[in-house]
Motif scaffolding. Structure first.
Motif, PDB file in Angstrom:
ATOM      1  N   VAL C 327       0.841  -1.198   0.000  1.00 27.01           N
ATOM      2  CA  VAL C 327       0.000   0.000   0.000  1.00 27.01           C
ATOM      3  C   VAL C 327       0.877   1.249   0.000  1.00 27.01           C
ATOM      4  CG1 VAL C 327      -1.581   1.380   1.420  1.00 27.01           C
ATOM      5  CG2 VAL C 327      -2.051  -1.044   1.010  1.00 27.01           C
ATOM      6  N   GLU C 328       1.952   1.225   0.756  1.00 28.08           N
ATOM      7  CA  GLU C 328       2.868   2.381   0.766  1.00 28.08           C
ATOM      8  C   GLU C 328       3.464   2.594  -0.623  1.00 28.08           C
ATOM      9  OE1 GLU C 328       5.730   3.790   3.681  1.00 28.08           O
ATOM     10  OE2 GLU C 328       5.155   2.045   4.882  1.00 28.08           O
ATOM     11  N   LEU C 329       3.887   1.507  -1.240  1.00 28.71           N
ATOM     12  CA  LEU C 329       4.470   1.611  -2.578  1.00 28.71           C
ATOM     13  C   LEU C 329       3.440   2.141  -3.571  1.00 28.71           C
ATOM     14  CD1 LEU C 329       6.592  -1.642  -2.541  1.00 28.71           C
ATOM     15  CD2 LEU C 329       7.483   0.577  -3.265  1.00 28.71           C
ATOM     16  N   ALA C 330       2.236   1.584  -3.503  1.00 23.27           N
ATOM     17  CA  ALA C 330       1.194   2.024  -4.436  1.00 23.27           C
ATOM     18  C   ALA C 330       0.855   3.489  -4.198  1.00 23.27           C
ATOM     19  CB  ALA C 330      -0.052   1.150  -4.282  1.00 23.27           C
ATOM     20  N   GLY C 331       0.780   3.893  -2.944  1.00 21.28           N
ATOM     21  CA  GLY C 331       0.490   5.295  -2.637  1.00 21.28           C
ATOM     22  C   GLY C 331       1.574   6.206  -3.199  1.00 21.28           C
ATOM     23  N   TYR C 332       2.799   5.749  -3.118  1.00 25.47           N
ATOM     24  CA  TYR C 332       3.922   6.533  -3.668  1.00 25.47           C
ATOM     25  C   TYR C 332       3.777   6.704  -5.179  1.00 25.47           C
ATOM     26  CZ  TYR C 332       8.849   7.279  -5.121  1.00 25.47           C
ATOM     27  OH  TYR C 332      10.004   7.737  -5.682  1.00 25.47           O
ATOM     28  N   VAL C 333       3.515   5.613  -5.864  1.00 25.34           N
ATOM     29  CA  VAL C 333       3.389   5.651  -7.325  1.00 25.34           C
ATOM     30  C   VAL C 333       2.185   6.490  -7.748  1.00 25.34           C
ATOM     31  CG1 VAL C 333       2.949   4.267  -9.384  1.00 25.34           C
ATOM     32  CG2 VAL C 333       4.475   3.383  -7.594  1.00 25.34           C
ATOM     33  N   GLU C 334       1.061   6.228  -7.114  1.00 22.99           N
ATOM     34  CA  GLU C 334      -0.183   6.869  -7.566  1.00 22.99           C
ATOM     35  C   GLU C 334      -0.232   8.340  -7.166  1.00 22.99           C
ATOM     36  OE1 GLU C 334      -2.236   5.364  -9.698  1.00 22.99           O
ATOM     37  OE2 GLU C 334      -0.888   3.636  -9.655  1.00 22.99           O
ATOM     38  N   THR C 335       0.426   8.698  -6.083  1.00 24.76           N
ATOM     39  CA  THR C 335       0.519  10.125  -5.750  1.00 24.76           C
ATOM     40  C   THR C 335       1.330  10.853  -6.814  1.00 24.76           C
ATOM     41  OG1 THR C 335       0.304   9.717  -3.387  1.00 24.76           O
ATOM     42  CG2 THR C 335       1.327  11.792  -4.014  1.00 24.76           C
ATOM     43  N   LEU C 336       2.384  10.209  -7.283  1.00 21.91           N
ATOM     44  CA  LEU C 336       3.179  10.829  -8.351  1.00 21.91           C
ATOM     45  C   LEU C 336       2.320  11.044  -9.595  1.00 21.91           C
ATOM     46  CD1 LEU C 336       5.890  11.842  -9.365  1.00 21.91           C
ATOM     47  CD2 LEU C 336       6.473   9.502 -10.018  1.00 21.91           C
ATOM     48  N   LYS C 337       1.544  10.035  -9.944  1.00 18.04           N
ATOM     49  CA  LYS C 337       0.673  10.179 -11.126  1.00 18.04           C
ATOM     50  C   LYS C 337      -0.367  11.278 -10.910  1.00 18.04           C
ATOM     51  CE  LYS C 337       0.662   5.275 -12.466  1.00 18.04           C
ATOM     52  NZ  LYS C 337      -0.289   4.136 -12.568  1.00 18.04           N
ATOM     53  N   ALA C 338      -0.934  11.305  -9.708  1.00 16.79           N
ATOM     54  CA  ALA C 338      -1.974  12.299  -9.422  1.00 16.79           C
ATOM     55  C   ALA C 338      -1.378  13.703  -9.466  1.00 16.79           C
ATOM     56  CB  ALA C 338      -2.612  12.028  -8.062  1.00 16.79           C
ATOM     57  N   LEU C 339      -0.165  13.868  -8.970  1.00 15.32           N
ATOM     58  CA  LEU C 339       0.468  15.187  -9.028  1.00 15.32           C
ATOM     59  C   LEU C 339       0.735  15.582 -10.482  1.00 15.32           C
ATOM     60  CD1 LEU C 339       2.910  14.947  -5.982  1.00 15.32           C
ATOM     61  CD2 LEU C 339       0.841  16.336  -6.132  1.00 15.32           C
ATOM     62  N   ALA C 340       1.144  14.608 -11.288  1.00 11.20           N
ATOM     63  CA  ALA C 340       1.355  14.903 -12.703  1.00 11.20           C
ATOM     64  C   ALA C 340       0.053  15.373 -13.342  1.00 11.20           C
ATOM     65  CB  ALA C 340       1.899  13.672 -13.423  1.00 11.20           C
TER      66      ALA C 340
END
Lengths: 480, 480, 480, 480
Positions: C327-340
């Motif tokens: 979940v931490e890893l996914a949150g890291y990846v998806e936050t990056l996408k959301a910021l983009a």
């Protein structure tokens, strides 16, 4: 005179001191609904000194080094690791036994110790002698005292001498053959309104043109010109709170105004020696942070204990995420204890006086302050929203509602509903109340801000040793 | 009937509802010293709908899709990204304009939307029809409502059917041709005592043997058998607080007892369809977390703003560690906004209704909840201990003390002492008060705990896509 | 000339450029064992432009705005959110399809865009015209280029003009009617040795007395006076590595020496306009960080994918602590996408050119850089020590050992031992190799250090808006 | 025989052992280009025992308790806090003096101590006697040994008895009057290929039906049936690296295959006593984590030292963000030391043998492992991208390039360019190389994963004491 009783302590506070709270003067701090809580909390120190349990008595009472008469251990400056450990245990025990922190002699002697160690460095024998005499005065009269350090500071981006007016830092405004006249205000002074004596030290390093600000001294709390403006704290338990055999404990913060207060020379411990102001502030800070570590250990054990108890009462103590959070809490508590142990084991000696390792003491304070809010979050998380929304004792006692609450607010069958509600109330108090919010601020700012600790860690860390080790590994000679 | 006025809303609350606070029944929630604060805060929604500023009015009021009559935008389920963005702005604006959160229709329509989307999946046309009729009822009467989800839960390590007694989760105890009888209690229900309608949905997934717990319905707040037990919150400003032209705003939490409450069939939206309980709880959670994100944005802007203002007033705004902390605060706030933007841009469609991206919405809620305490710490750190020890307004107004306070409590000369004291009081309220401690708990547990968000992130993340990408890089075919 | 083929690109690199690696001159960068890896990785861009899949081709190729001839999308400056999103997808797709990052036109056009937007502000029409002409030159010849920004900097505590010698920042040493002579060195220039063109911009804001350092220009990579000193990177797969149909991909870092290099005026884009140096550096940084976000998205998806795959192969994918870490890893990846996504949705317009939101772009870069090491730790943690101790392919192929390895190194029966060993090798490469350690440094320092992002977040955040909101809440008028 | 020389140690390794690396058999581990690095690193222990400096010699050599003959201190099980502190210092000193970690006797005696303490609890006098005899054997022959614990484990979601085949955990496959036959594989065994003796202990708690897996024993490294498959590590410095008078140090990881290996009864220390397997694994883990703390202290001092040195060389040591980062690094290092001090001060006694506090030892290991990557990030951040892109020694020595590098790669004038390049190379090695990436994995997984430490912290923390303190504060009696 020797060890005073709690009643003698109370009596001594009826001395005409000028105290305000809620904009009103306070006749008697021992009976005022809010200030009496602080009075009784501080009185705990005098209760402990008279306990029959020899283990406790021996922790709190030592023989006077010359006369052999019993006196408070606080008035015996630590000389060894063992003394530091006893001081740590003394503070922890006072909390465990009285349910409150009998704040006063602890921080007061932090200041006394700072004055005594600095006096040794200043090369003026009169200061060392006055400090000794003052300590003797404290011993003989068993006085409760408070150390006051923080000035109001005005614009914090400016030095004392650059401010809009000269009074943002306490200073000497006049001096004569009998003593000095001081003016200024000290702020965030916990328990000040119930101290017998105020011991004032500079808040920071002063420069040459700020010599008037380099002043340390002691005055009785009822000295003319002194006014305490108290921040209201909590009073007795109200009817909406679950009753308890345990008394309410608490400390009241005060701002102390010094409106041209006279201090006789025999109570002046620094007056103009600006080049030693840093040492005094620094040594006080180290002692005081060690005191803070001592009282934070039981405080964070209670914090962690609320989480363990609420986890059990909610029936979630075996959930893996809860166990992971309890491990975090335990690691937080036990790291603090381990740092305290390590600070004790490597003291710095100033003459005969042992100062706990400044590096590790500052690390310990920074440890508990920088992770405290995270721990509060964990306890709130484990405990559930109920700690903030639970009905009151008045609801519990209402006939129409009691049955509903009994029926619906149970948790794990290991505990009764009333036990759960009591534990919820305790946890609310510990992590979700006006007092817990205040404690967050105290944790951040009490004994100096986290930046202050970082500065001392920077100064005390063996950074050059690390560097030279790395340079050697790279085959390079060290530079300085 | 159309859009009600604030006065009509107040009047509607004098309906015989059974409300307790401090163990006492409340005659009139609109005049009770604590509950009137919530009443007026909720009334803000009705004030906004009548504002003359067309920009505000157009945000809060839309034409009825069929009749064209003006109605609250809350009653218009979002169909597009643009609708979601308007809803986000509507909630933010209501806080900015009224100074409080007019909680009610927002969470209420989170539940309405969950009911409507679930009704579409359940294959029973009567549910969809009832939901539509109920929405029409809300529109026509412009009702304030509250969504109630959280059960008291008993031992949280056990399922509903394993508890000591069957009532720890609200359930159907009887049913007849006219309707159903329900029993149980819902807890942590914000603003419940000033709602017109209560909308109840299941708190979790139910299993086959828990069909009686799979129940969703609406009842008016004065339905027989309903009792509200309120947690006391704050009342009007007291004399020790700095006066202000801005009214006090606040919400009161309640536990709602359902003591064999009758619900007619036309207000029943789920009754035994346990296999759909998960979808309803899950969809409600997503909507509700999006609502939470909407109201948290101004809340954390205020938080960050206190830090900026206090930094200036203390004269430390250019210190590098302060700038670093302001960057952390800004990053926290702006990440929340960016996640909201991203959640809006990739909604999931349930039929005609747009649900903000469940993955990103849960990430946004977890973002603000998991870092909130750290941000509180930063604000406390920057603001100084004064936010917790500052004298009261009564001290400020006392003639003997006023001069001292004026003289000693100034900061940066850019602001007056009184301005600094007002800002200190505001910051105290925001990060160091009973209310701020309560808000920490709300942030952790409101809209579901952080573990609940983690579960949804786990379920919604494209973990298998990541895996297949990695397997391909390693030259391995994916498995399932 | 239009779109070149990969072979044409390779051919163009045999142009007499002066390249060194391991202290030796390189005859031909397209055949050198290490540099050919970079050549082929960069060649991917030319392969993509010729793909038959229309979806890919339309992403990478656009018609020339005037002639309609096909050209690389990189040479079409973004004008809308949609253009920015296409650029983001183009970079992601190039990685997914070619297995490497065909670095060159992306960072090169980051610099082109910075030059074009700055030219508009400088009030000298010749700069804007030269920029347009240069873009046309790139389009017509389909050139691979590199943006070079970072100077060697010497003592970083000193400004360019205060250094021991004047060459620590690249500067103009002479100028005449034909052009300018520049001297200096640029460092950390990824892929420089396989670029056709070098585009140089200033690394920081320059002051008036540093006008000679305010210089931007373009030169071909084989211009006299230019030397590339390359940091060795990886070459072809060795016999100890598991073979794969997928080619090795990688980029080589270079230090570029400019030893009195002549630049004709038509390729000079700034020369002395020190007051615009900040804007150019700043705009380049924003574009470039957006490019970084674009290529980091697939990079961190691969990272997370290794963790998911290894969890399955180790049989621990259902352990609660592993799920929490995923979940931490996914949150890291998806936050990056959301910021983009959010950065794209709120661009800043410079004339016709759309710059992704500087605030959110910097937050996105800081997000991936500041948490990257923590993510590496999670992947290492989930994967097990085996990723760092696993036997080599030579052991696997040895007859005496093969049976042992087959027997003992299996994991979950869902995968074969060989598959597990391949995945271990891939994960080793991704998180436990010389390349992964290099990538940690690149993540920290590429596109500017985290402090650089913090400075831009400080500058771009609406701190004053937060403050005014807080002041208003406290009843205070804002100051400026 | 007594203390061996380094040469005697080397000689003893030419014993016919079966070692593979890169799929090839190794004739002689003392001359193989990679394995000789490990040989010489381990030989450091024998060098230290013969040093003339009495302070070093007295740290490494103690008299045999009965014969008085000199022997290695490692073979003297710790009995007091002081012994533990000496052991800590011995390991630290061995690194400081030899430049490497002479891994072998340290982890080997961790296993010996675990065997001896467990033997006391097992109620079978023969085990205690065998352990004593074995210790005597080690003392007399001054043997280098390795403790092997980690099994290959197969599907980690399954217990030993549930796996696809029974060999994923090492086990007894036969037993007769002379001894036992064992089969299985141990993995991640550092330095195994240069040990004289292998000491095997179970990796986890075994259950009743897993009694064959509850086995502990010792065998010489050349025993028939044993094969070492080595993971290649680094060899001698290559020509691209800056030369140095300091030898390269390093350790090689091995997987050890036990293909029906015979072990005589006098070397069997557990065989079927599954109910004691937990104690042995647990005690080994505690000792071993304490060993890890001992060697990590100099390792992280070096890490921090690289940051201090690079900050100075880059001229940024006074930047406030750099100071803040150095404080973080120092806090990390000094907290580790303080935890080691505290672990030593509160040992647990198993009979005569002192085990460092399991709680604090596990906290110390978790401390260094959980923050290590963050510290790596800080060092990379402070050092700059140059640590990953700097030219090689071959470039430095090239006549055409040397002048450029000398001119352009200087930093603070306090150091020469060559010094800076050497320090860059050292820092590259420490935080940006294949070895540093490997060390990240070792830090996470060596001595057990972080989850293993969390489990032990959970088991060892006084959670119930915290709880009872909280219950008492709430007026509730404790439950158990």
């Amino acid at each position: 005179m020797g060890l005073r009783t709690a009643e003698e302590f109370r009596e001594s506070l009826r001395d005409g001191r000028r105290v305000y709270i809620y904009g009103e003067p306070v006749e008697d701090v021992t009976t005022h609904p809010i200030l009496k809580i602080n009075t009784e909390t501080a009185a705990g120190d005098f209760v402990l000194a008279h306990m029959e349990d020899p283990e406790i008595r021996d922790l709190f009472v030592v023989p006077h080094p010359e006369t052999g008469e019993p006196m408070s251990r606080y008035f015996d400056p630590p000389k060894t690791s063992d003394d530091l450990e006893k001081r740590l245990r003394m503070i922890g025990t006072s909390i465990r036994v009285t349910g409150g922190l009998p704040f006063g002699k602890d921080i007061g002697t932090d200041a006394v110790n700072a004055i005594m160690t600095t006096a040794q460095q200043m090369g003026k024998p009169e200061y060392a002698e006055r400090a000794r005499n003052y300590l003797e005065h404290l011993r003989k009269n068993d006085l409760n005292l408070c150390g006051a350090i923080t000035d109001v500071k005005g614009d914090r981006g400016k030095r004392p001498s650059q401010q809009e007016h000269p009074d943002y830092y306490l200073r000497v405004v006049d001096r004569n053959k009998d003593g000095i006249i001081v003016k200024g205000a000290k702020i965030h002074i916990t328990g000040a309104a119930v101290a017998n004596e105020l011991l004032i030290v500079p808040t920071r390093q002063m420069r040459e043109d700020e010599a008037d600000y380099a002043v340390a001294f002691a005055v009785p709390a009822n000295a003319p010109g002194i006014t305490f403006i108290c921040r209201p704290g909590r009073g007795e338990r109200g009817p909406a709170e679950f009753p308890s055999a345990r008394p309410v404990r608490g400390l009241v913060e005060a701002m102390i105004i010094f409106d041209n207060v006279f201090v006789p020379w025999e109570r002046v411990f620094m007056c103009g020696e600006w080049e030693h102001s840093m040492l005094m502030a620094y040594t006080f800070a180290t002692y005081h942070r060690f005191t803070a570590v001592s009282y934070k250990i039981p405080a964070v054990e209670l914090l962690a204990g609320c989480a363990v108890a609420m986890a059990e009462m909610n029936g979630i103590e075996r959930a893996s995420h809860v166990r992971a959070k309890l491990v975090e809490l335990a690691g937080y508590v036990e790291t603090l204890k381990a740092l305290a142990t390590a600070a004790i084991k490597s003291p710095v000696m100033y003459g005969e006086i042992a100062v706990p390792s400044p590096l590790i003491t500052n690390m310990a304070k920074l440890h508990f302050a920088s992770h405290y809010h995270e721990m509060i979050k964990l306890v709130q998380d484990i405990s559930g929203g109920i700690i903030s929304t639970s009905p009151t004792y008045l609801d519990w006692m209402n006939e129409d509602l009691h049955g509903y609450l009994e029926h619906y607010l149970g948790g794990s069958p290991k505990y009764t509903t009333e036990e759960r509600l009591r534990m919820i109330a305790q946890t609310h108090q510990t992590v979700a109340s006006a007092e817990s919010a205040h404690m967050e601020v105290v944790t951040v700012h009490g004994e100096g801000s986290m930046e202050a600790q970082r500065m001392m860690i920077y100064a005390e860390s063996p950074l050059k040793e690390y560097r030279d080790f790395a340079l050697a590994a790279a085959g390079i000679e060290a530079r300085d």
